[in-house]
Design a protein around this motif. Sequence first.
Motif, PDB file in Angstrom:
ATOM      1  N   ASP A 109      48.096  29.766  44.527  1.00  0.00           N
ATOM      2  CA  ASP A 109      46.882  30.473  44.097  1.00  0.00           C
ATOM      3  C   ASP A 109      46.116  31.006  45.301  1.00  0.00           C
ATOM      4  O   ASP A 109      45.514  32.073  45.246  1.00  0.00           O
ATOM      5  CB  ASP A 109      45.935  29.512  43.353  1.00  0.00           C
ATOM      6  N   ASN A 153      40.818  30.861  44.055  1.00  0.00           N
ATOM      7  CA  ASN A 153      41.008  30.496  42.648  1.00  0.00           C
ATOM      8  C   ASN A 153      39.797  29.761  42.067  1.00  0.00           C
ATOM      9  O   ASN A 153      39.853  29.265  40.952  1.00  0.00           O
ATOM     10  CB  ASN A 153      42.292  29.672  42.464  1.00  0.00           C
ATOM     11  N   LYS A 193      48.413  36.066  42.941  1.00  0.00           N
ATOM     12  CA  LYS A 193      49.675  35.348  42.717  1.00  0.00           C
ATOM     13  C   LYS A 193      50.877  36.286  42.568  1.00  0.00           C
ATOM     14  O   LYS A 193      52.018  35.885  42.772  1.00  0.00           O
ATOM     15  CB  LYS A 193      49.545  34.482  41.458  1.00  0.00           C
ATOM     16  N   GLN A 236      42.984  36.241  40.097  1.00  0.00           N
ATOM     17  CA  GLN A 236      43.918  35.163  40.367  1.00  0.00           C
ATOM     18  C   GLN A 236      45.357  35.595  40.131  1.00  0.00           C
ATOM     19  O   GLN A 236      46.252  35.332  40.923  1.00  0.00           O
ATOM     20  CB  GLN A 236      43.539  33.985  39.446  1.00  0.00           C
TER      21      GLN A 236
END
Lengths: 465, 465
Positions: free
Chosen positions: A107, B352, B245, B241
């Motif tokens: 993340d 995150n 990723k 997020q």
Amino acid sequence: MDYKKIDDKDIEFLVSVLDKERVFTGERIHNDFSHDELGKISKMPDVVVEVLTTNEVSKIMKYAYDHRIPVVARGSGTGLVGACVAIYGGIMINMSKMNKILELDEDNLALTVEPGVLLMEISKFVEEHDLFYPPDPGEKSATIAGNINTNAGGMRAVKYGVTRDYIRGLEIVLPDGKIIEVGGKVVKNSSGYSIKDLICGSEGTLGIVTKAILKLIPLPKKVISLLIPFTNLDMAINTVQKIVKSKVVPTAIEFMQREVILAAEEYLGKKFPDNSSDAYLLLTFDGNSTQEIENSYEKVADICLEEGALDVFITDTEERKEAVWSARGAFLEAVKASTTDMDECDVVVPRNKVAEFIKYTDELQKQFHVRIRSFGHAGDGNLHVYILKDDLTKTAWEEKLSKVFEAMYSKSRELKGLVSGEHGIGFAKKHYLLEQYGSDYLELMKNIKLSIDTKNILNPGKVCQ
Amino acid sequence: MDYKKIDDKDIEFLVSVLDKERVFTGERIHNDFSHDELGKISKMPDVVVEVLTTNEVSKIMKYAYDHRIPVVARGSGTGLVGACVAIYGGIMINMSKMNKILELDEDNLALTVEPGVLLMEISKFVEEHDLFYPPDPGEKSATIAGNINTNAGGMRAVKYGVTRDYIRGLEIVLPDGKIIEVGGKVVKNSSGYSIKDLICGSEGTLGIVTKAILKLIPLPKKVISLLIPFTNLDMAINTVQKIVKSKVVPTAIEFMQREVILAAEEYLGKKFPDNSSDAYLLLTFDGNSTQEIENSYEKVADICLEEGALDVFITDTEERKEAVWSARGAFLEAVKASTTDMDECDVVVPRNKVAEFIKYTDELQKQFHVRIRSFGHAGDGNLHVYILKDDLTKTAWEEKLSKVFEAMYSKSRELKGLVSGEHGIGFAKKHYLLEQYGSDYLELMKNIKLSIDTKNILNPGKVCQ
């Protein structure tokens, strides 16, 4: 300096913290712990301890602080300037068993590791997760904490920067045993003085790194290398200037000479793809689209050919890549194996001064009748120049070495370069750091050192002392 | 603290160094010099001097050191935490007239500037030469030395890092007047402790930057922005997020809410391309090939639509870019203009955790009946959260402010965030730095401060003191 000499009570304390098997004295201390990779600086510690946790390090430092015992933390011992040698004896903390990868946080693109994890383990691990830790020093068996403590650079600095740029956070044991955490998984930080950046490059003199949070980036999808032969080194290095100015950014630009390639072939017992020319540039390009990489390397190939390159070999097969890069990785060992002893100069100069510096080392070779070999990072100005002993007597070599070093470091200063690009100052290069910066600047560093290490027990006698 | 009070002899000395027109006392000191952009911390210096050369700065510091007079160096005064306010009076050195771009070195991709050059001047100048200085804080009229002293980050940190990453070398006047040069045009440096990195982010407390060598990179050939509306902020931020990723690296990922956009429209008297949705992400992509950028933004656009984005606006015309980015650049001013007074929290949290933090500020808004506005760098976790006074009485507001701040900084600590991502600690955030780090860590910073500034005369009472 007035340090307490290790006695039985001290050993008793260490055993009480670690147990017997992890405390080494007398003949149980392996000779490796008396020196680093280059081996010139040598001294046995009184005791070597193997730690497994931050708390153990903290307890040992607190004890050493209370009793004024010198302490040196050591990783793989792959340094080249004696930074990890216990020149005042005392306790050596072997950090290499604190070697776990603790967490991959996808993340936040962050990897948390213990200090003794090896560089080669980090790159392998993250690449399996399609991620990338860009710093790429030649010595892959160095520990990450060793890399942090020298602010190691490596080959990919041209495009990606150096170790400092990939340290997000550190856990540090201070000389008095206190444990602090600096930085974290955060991307930005303007919260007080950057202790993290002070520790990075401090060669184990300000604190002991017990944990590191590394910044990762997505793994580039495509990588290609070009091996480009030139009639002579001058032509090769002058071309680097043109490449930098063309505003293409290769990942790496290395230069190498025939003699070093031949030494690597002999050392590895493996053939290099080509050894018929006097000098080579080795360039890497990476990116996420074929178009992007092709645009870049075609532009660079054209520049090289215009500047007189004899050919452009594209190393796009795994086999060729392996042949080229395993040779490049073995240069230091190969040069070392080709002579009886050697010492190294790791200056960094502005990129447009590389040719002038290398030309000067050629002159020194002739002037002093001593064999000098060099290779290094043409793209970032960081040169590795080796002065070889060969069949000179110890005295004759040391005399020549000292004169050649004086000349080289003085040339580097003239070109607005610095003493060390990535190997550090340690014990061996202190004199040249002083010549570079002068006493006011050194005094400033010393004062910082003593403000953090008030009893001067952590790796004393190094860098600025 | 026991400082010498400025008297006629001191003024005489300053006039002898600078001449009369550049020494300001009494009513000749403009009120601006008593505060920074946010204005909460306020104190008049006894004398303001305008310097033009490093030598002048050095002479003044030597005198101040000999006589123990507090000194504060000041750039544009665009700070938000009172770092440039002379809280002990004394001499204020106005650095803003040392504002020349000294040299563009295209061979080494390095720009040498005086400390007072403005950020907007740097970007304009280098872009005309097809080069790029990536740090991009919102406040373009800040000086480069101000940016260095806060380690300013800005919008492009997601891809390019922060100011620290682009400082190659500095000339610094130390508190006792000595002048040192750290770093240089070199790309790597492992030559002693990194004083450069210690100065960077030290908010004018350790030395005065009188020259900086900046790292440049080639200007990306293509830039495109996407403005992406969402039904609510939660959805927008949760999407960030997913973008991180996905291993695509945008140049910037900003988040913004309707209320702030409306405020900017009113403040600028210009329309934003869309204001019909509650929340937006603004993303930028840059690179050298259309294919590369398209691949990236198409992937990101798909992710956003999957996560519930209402649309994807591509801002590829100059006009649209200008409309979007001028609004983004005016957010701080616009929020300020929409209320009677405000204060700011500039935490940085792991990426995150952004959604969780912003949700929490929403709860605080309800709990304390106070208007809170936020925008910032969703892509790097650095949030700018403003608590507005509106029609509250001074006492009521200050009481609420203190409680809201306590809650926010405590939440940030819980999420492993830090007090400041880019605006620094200065005077206003000292309490929260102490709460973050504890007294041992603060003590370490204080000791470093006093090891460099032994008489504690340079910007005293800031950061860790």
